[in-house]
Design a protein around this motif. Structure first.
Motif, PDB file in Angstrom:
ATOM      1  N   THR A 203     -46.631  40.454 -49.179  1.00  0.00           N
ATOM      2  CA  THR A 203     -47.533  39.746 -48.278  1.00  0.00           C
ATOM      3  C   THR A 203     -47.880  38.361 -48.799  1.00  0.00           C
ATOM      4  O   THR A 203     -47.816  37.379 -48.059  1.00  0.00           O
ATOM      5  CB  THR A 203     -48.825  40.563 -48.068  1.00  0.00           C
ATOM      6  OG1 THR A 203     -48.450  41.891 -47.688  1.00  0.00           O
ATOM      7  CG2 THR A 203     -49.694  39.949 -46.986  1.00  0.00           C
TER       8      THR A 203
ATOM      9  N   ARG B 178     -44.879  35.998 -48.454  1.00  0.00           N
ATOM     10  CA  ARG B 178     -44.629  35.634 -47.060  1.00  0.00           C
ATOM     11  C   ARG B 178     -45.700  34.659 -46.565  1.00  0.00           C
ATOM     12  O   ARG B 178     -45.397  33.609 -45.991  1.00  0.00           O
ATOM     13  CB  ARG B 178     -44.630  36.904 -46.204  1.00  0.00           C
ATOM     14  CG  ARG B 178     -44.174  36.691 -44.764  1.00  0.00           C
ATOM     15  CD  ARG B 178     -44.123  38.013 -44.012  1.00  0.00           C
ATOM     16  NE  ARG B 178     -45.433  38.654 -43.942  1.00  0.00           N
ATOM     17  CZ  ARG B 178     -45.716  39.855 -44.443  1.00  0.00           C
ATOM     18  NH1 ARG B 178     -44.787  40.564 -45.050  1.00  0.00           N
ATOM     19  NH2 ARG B 178     -46.931  40.355 -44.359  1.00  0.00           N
ATOM     20  N   GLU B 179     -46.957  34.978 -46.817  1.00  0.00           N
ATOM     21  CA  GLU B 179     -48.043  34.143 -46.285  1.00  0.00           C
ATOM     22  C   GLU B 179     -48.085  32.769 -46.949  1.00  0.00           C
ATOM     23  O   GLU B 179     -48.411  31.782 -46.306  1.00  0.00           O
ATOM     24  CB  GLU B 179     -49.387  34.866 -46.447  1.00  0.00           C
ATOM     25  CG  GLU B 179     -49.493  36.060 -45.511  1.00  0.00           C
ATOM     26  CD  GLU B 179     -50.916  36.574 -45.393  1.00  0.00           C
ATOM     27  OE1 GLU B 179     -51.826  35.971 -45.997  1.00  0.00           O
ATOM     28  OE2 GLU B 179     -51.108  37.587 -44.697  1.00  0.00           O
ATOM     29  N   THR B 180     -47.763  32.721 -48.251  1.00  0.00           N
ATOM     30  CA  THR B 180     -47.760  31.423 -48.925  1.00  0.00           C
ATOM     31  C   THR B 180     -46.676  30.532 -48.338  1.00  0.00           C
ATOM     32  O   THR B 180     -46.881  29.347 -48.100  1.00  0.00           O
ATOM     33  CB  THR B 180     -47.545  31.609 -50.443  1.00  0.00           C
ATOM     34  OG1 THR B 180     -48.539  32.497 -50.919  1.00  0.00           O
ATOM     35  CG2 THR B 180     -47.655  30.298 -51.180  1.00  0.00           C
ATOM     36  N   LYS B 181     -45.511  31.135 -48.100  1.00  0.00           N
ATOM     37  CA  LYS B 181     -44.412  30.357 -47.512  1.00  0.00           C
ATOM     38  C   LYS B 181     -44.778  29.896 -46.113  1.00  0.00           C
ATOM     39  O   LYS B 181     -44.525  28.748 -45.728  1.00  0.00           O
ATOM     40  CB  LYS B 181     -43.134  31.190 -47.475  1.00  0.00           C
ATOM     41  CG  LYS B 181     -42.454  31.190 -48.825  1.00  0.00           C
ATOM     42  CD  LYS B 181     -41.103  31.884 -48.804  1.00  0.00           C
ATOM     43  CE  LYS B 181     -40.505  31.850 -50.202  1.00  0.00           C
ATOM     44  NZ  LYS B 181     -39.633  32.997 -50.440  1.00  0.00           N
ATOM     45  N   ALA B 182     -45.402  30.798 -45.333  1.00  0.00           N
ATOM     46  CA  ALA B 182     -45.753  30.478 -43.940  1.00  0.00           C
ATOM     47  C   ALA B 182     -46.783  29.353 -43.878  1.00  0.00           C
ATOM     48  O   ALA B 182     -46.800  28.552 -42.949  1.00  0.00           O
ATOM     49  CB  ALA B 182     -46.285  31.729 -43.245  1.00  0.00           C
ATOM     50  N   ALA B 183     -47.648  29.293 -44.886  1.00  0.00           N
ATOM     51  CA  ALA B 183     -48.743  28.309 -44.863  1.00  0.00           C
ATOM     52  C   ALA B 183     -48.283  26.916 -45.296  1.00  0.00           C
ATOM     53  O   ALA B 183     -49.027  25.953 -45.180  1.00  0.00           O
ATOM     54  CB  ALA B 183     -49.873  28.784 -45.774  1.00  0.00           C
TER      55      ALA B 183
ATOM     56  N   PRO C  64     -53.840  31.410 -48.416  1.00  0.00           N
ATOM     57  CA  PRO C  64     -53.730  32.858 -48.270  1.00  0.00           C
ATOM     58  C   PRO C  64     -54.156  33.575 -49.556  1.00  0.00           C
ATOM     59  O   PRO C  64     -53.912  33.068 -50.654  1.00  0.00           O
ATOM     60  CB  PRO C  64     -52.238  33.080 -48.014  1.00  0.00           C
ATOM     61  CG  PRO C  64     -51.688  31.765 -47.611  1.00  0.00           C
ATOM     62  CD  PRO C  64     -52.554  30.718 -48.216  1.00  0.00           C
TER      63      PRO C  64
END
Lengths: 399, 290
Positions: A390, A393-398, A354
């Motif tokens: 953002t 959140r996106e780093t955690k989601a990935a 991300p």
């Protein structure tokens, strides 16, 4: 910039400060070691000292076998001890728990020590002048001595215009209770040390311990030296002090493209900002919102398109990178140059993680347009809080 | 009134014919700054930007165009000489942007400033701006707005960030100053605080510091004793590990000194409202102004 002990002592010697005779071994082969040890064959004992850019080596230990980074050994066994230090990881109170791998080993003559002192010159930013510190309690941590028995530490500022004066050097010699030849030697040594400090653009020269030998002479047994990177332009010899083994490889790569501010950290979000202050504020904000920075690259306000592209490539291929966060407040620096830097870098290194770009200031809209047209999956905004939320959140989601 | 620069300030630019000198002087001219001359050794007699005369020496420029500010935009190897030349010419305000001046040079410059007629701002900073009146440096023209907030920052980009937030919320600025990120600089937080405290246009002061050294602690002491205006503060580098040099040569925690916490505590004790994150600076100012 830090300087190895053996180079620091060469420098001291060139300013007529006495140091024990020594030779640095840079190659771990029996012949290289034997060639150096030949010079010590008439001496019963030698000191074998691991060369890393950190203090506390004597009290430190090797991860592999627990032995110390500074050892006094009988000369006939020295070759073994030298060979044994190469490639091992030395942990001291200044290296952190990872320690540092030894690539150079310094062998010196031993000195019969009568007394040990502490002597240093440094730049005191709070007083905005050079400061000399001396103590008759050498060999140990001067900060502890200063805290526990401040009367044992002599500290005085030096006027940078007139320089260190003989009366100041005499104060040191009296503090150390020297007399006769040793007194004179001390005065000369202190004056020479200040000359070395200024002429070499040093930020710190610390001799710890400075010893009075049983023969009645002064000798710098160990030396820690830091030189001012900013003064590189007027010192041709500074490049020779660099040791690529001591530099983080990513930092070295950044330097090779002209980006001088790279800091490795222990998180997973790679950060790029223009300006050190903005970079630090970015790390704080990341942390406050639940993210952790893997590193921090400061491209400054004058970076070229090529430098920015190289900077992005370095961050994208870094093994710890799980997300890329960019925070630009363009004063002189145009935001579209930064956007283009990422786009160009993504042509050679695939953007797998991300990426969030916060663009503000000079040509930010042109930057947003470029990113939109590129088709890259980059979240771009001018809102810093939203940008940080953002990327976290996106780093955690990935993951 | 703004501090140190105003509409009538007469500015020369040392290094005006170089790339940085031309670019920055163009931006200052566009803002309305009165640039009355430039200095580049060997380029005396030339004219740049249509009508700005170039001189070989600062002394010649002084004799011809009577500057009261010198803006120094020369590279580090020549910057020390340029600053000393401006001090020698007794120019009241010298603003130096240059990054990378050796610290031993700055120590000598600091001593030369004592008893001189010159105040030095910088080096390694963005300069200063009195919105609507005059700009000497590289602070972006469009983010500033004239008003009553005085801002001082060690970092350039954080200064921009704070100005932008305040302008977005409708709060204009009296003067915005970047004192520079080096360990040794010409003008301290305390110098700027004293000037803002005495400046009738300034109603609220924003101080943006960072880790390293004790300038913020000294500033806190000064605020406690002398400043009668509200002060809002932010300190960058709370999450910075000890011993790492964070880009600014000055921003390094050594031992237990220079930490963000020690600075925040000192400022809070002095009654300063602290913004926890850089993004909160604008809203805290709004809160202070009620």
């Amino acid at each position: 910039m830090n300087v190895h002990e053996y180079r620091a002592k060469e420098l001291l010697k060139s300013f007529h400060i006495s140091v024990p005779f020594g030779v640095c071994i840079e190659e771990n082969t029996p012949s290289a070691i034997a060639a150096v040890l030949k010079a010590f064959k008439d001496r019963p004992k030698v000191a074998v000292k691991a060369q890393i850019h950190a203090g506390g080596r004597g009290k430190g230990h090797f991860k592999e076998n627990g032995t110390s980074g500074v050892r006094l050994v009988e000369t006939e066994y020295a070759a073994e001890v030298v060979a044994d230090m190469f490639g091992k990881t030395l942990v001291t109170n200044q290296t952190g728990s990872d320690g540092k791998v030894v690539h150079k080993v310094y062998v010196t003559e031993t000195v019969a020590v009568a007394r040990e002192f502490y002597l240093s010159l440094l730049i005191d930013r709070d007083r905005q002048c050079p400061v000399l510190m001396a103590s008759d309690s050498g060999g140990c941590d001067v900060e502890t001595v200063a805290k526990e028995s401040p009367e044992k530490v002599l500290t005085f500022p030096v006027d940078p215009l007139s320089g260190l004066q003989p009366f100041q050097a005499r104060r040191v010699a009296y503090l150390l209770q020297l007399s006769g030849e040793a007194f004179k030697e001390c005065v000369d040594l202190v004056l020479n040390l200040y000359r070395a400090f200024v002429a070499s653009d040093a930020c710190l020269i610390e001799i710890n311990p400075l010893v009075l030998t049983k023969e009645g002479h002064l000798s710098a047994l160990d030396c820690k030296m830091q030189l001012d990177d900013n003064a590189r332009f007027r010192h041709d010899n500074f490049a020779s002090f660099d040791d690529p083994n001591e530099v983080d490889p990513t930092e070295a790569e950044a330097k090779s493209v002209g980006i001088h501010n790279y800091v490795a950290l222990d998180g997973d979000i790679a950060c790029l900002a223009n300006g050190a202050g903005l970079g630090m504020a970015t790390l704080d904000l990341l942390d406050a919102l639940g993210g952790k920075a893997a590193n921090f690259l400061d491209i400054g306000d004058t970076a070229s398109a090529e430098q920015i592209e190289a900077g992005f490539r370095i961050l994208l291929k870094h093994p710890k990178t799980r997300g890329v966060f960019v925070n630009i407040f363009g004063g002189t620096l145009p935001c579209d140059r930064v956007a283009q830097g990422l786009i160009s870098a993504a042509e050679t290194v695939v953007l797998r993680v991300p990426c969030v770009m916060r663009l503000m200031g000079n040509r930010k809209n042109e930057g947003f347009t470029l990113l939109q047209r590129s088709g890259l999956s980059v979240f771009a905004t001018e809102d810093l809080t939203q940008a940080v939320e953002t990327i976290v959140r996106e780093t955690k989601a990935a993951l | 009134m703004s501090i140190w620069i105003e509409q009538t300030s007469r500015v020369i630019v040392q290094g005006i014919t170089g790339h940085a000198g031309m670019m920055h002087s163009a931006s200052c001219l566009a803002y309305g700054t009165k640039i009355v001359g430039g200095v580049t050794p060997g380029k005396g007699g030339e004219v740049v930007h249509g009508n700005v005369p170039v001189f070989n020496t600062v002394a010649e420029a002084c004799a011809a165009v009577y500057p009261d500010v010198s803006f120094i935009a020369v590279p580090a190897p020549h910057a020390t000489d340029a600053i000393l030349e401006a001090i020698d010419a007794e120019i009241p305000l010298v603003v130096c942007l240059t990054e990378g001046i050796p610290v031993h040079d700055m120590l000598r410059i600091r001593r030369c400033l004592v008893g001189s007629k010159t105040r030095l701002i910088g080096p390694n900073g963005p300069g200063l701006i009195a919105p609507g009146k005059c700009k000497v440096g590289i602070i972006p023209n469009e983010i500033c707005k004239e008003g009553s907030i005085g801002i001082v920052s060690r970092s350039g980009t954080l200064l921009f960030e704070a100005i932008y937030q305040l302008t977005s919320l409708g709060y204009g600025q009296s003067t915005c100053i970047g004192i520079g990120g080096d360990p040794v600089v010409g003008t301290s937080f305390t110098d700027v605080l004293r000037a803002f405290n005495d400046d009738p246009q300034t109603e609220v002061i924003v101080l943006i510091g960072e880790i390293g050294g004790n300038a913020e602690e000294v500033a806190a002491d000064f605020i406690r004793q002398h400043v009668h205006k509200p002060v809002v503060g932010y300190i960058a580098g709370r999450r910075t590990p000890e011993g790492k040099r964070m880009g600014h040569a000055g921003a390094m925690i050594a031992g237990n000194t220079g930490t963000a916490l020690s600075k925040i505590n000192a400022l809070q004790t002095a009654g300063v409202e602290i913004a926890q994150n850089v993004t909160d600076v604008g809203s805290i100012v709004a809160k202070v102004l009620g």
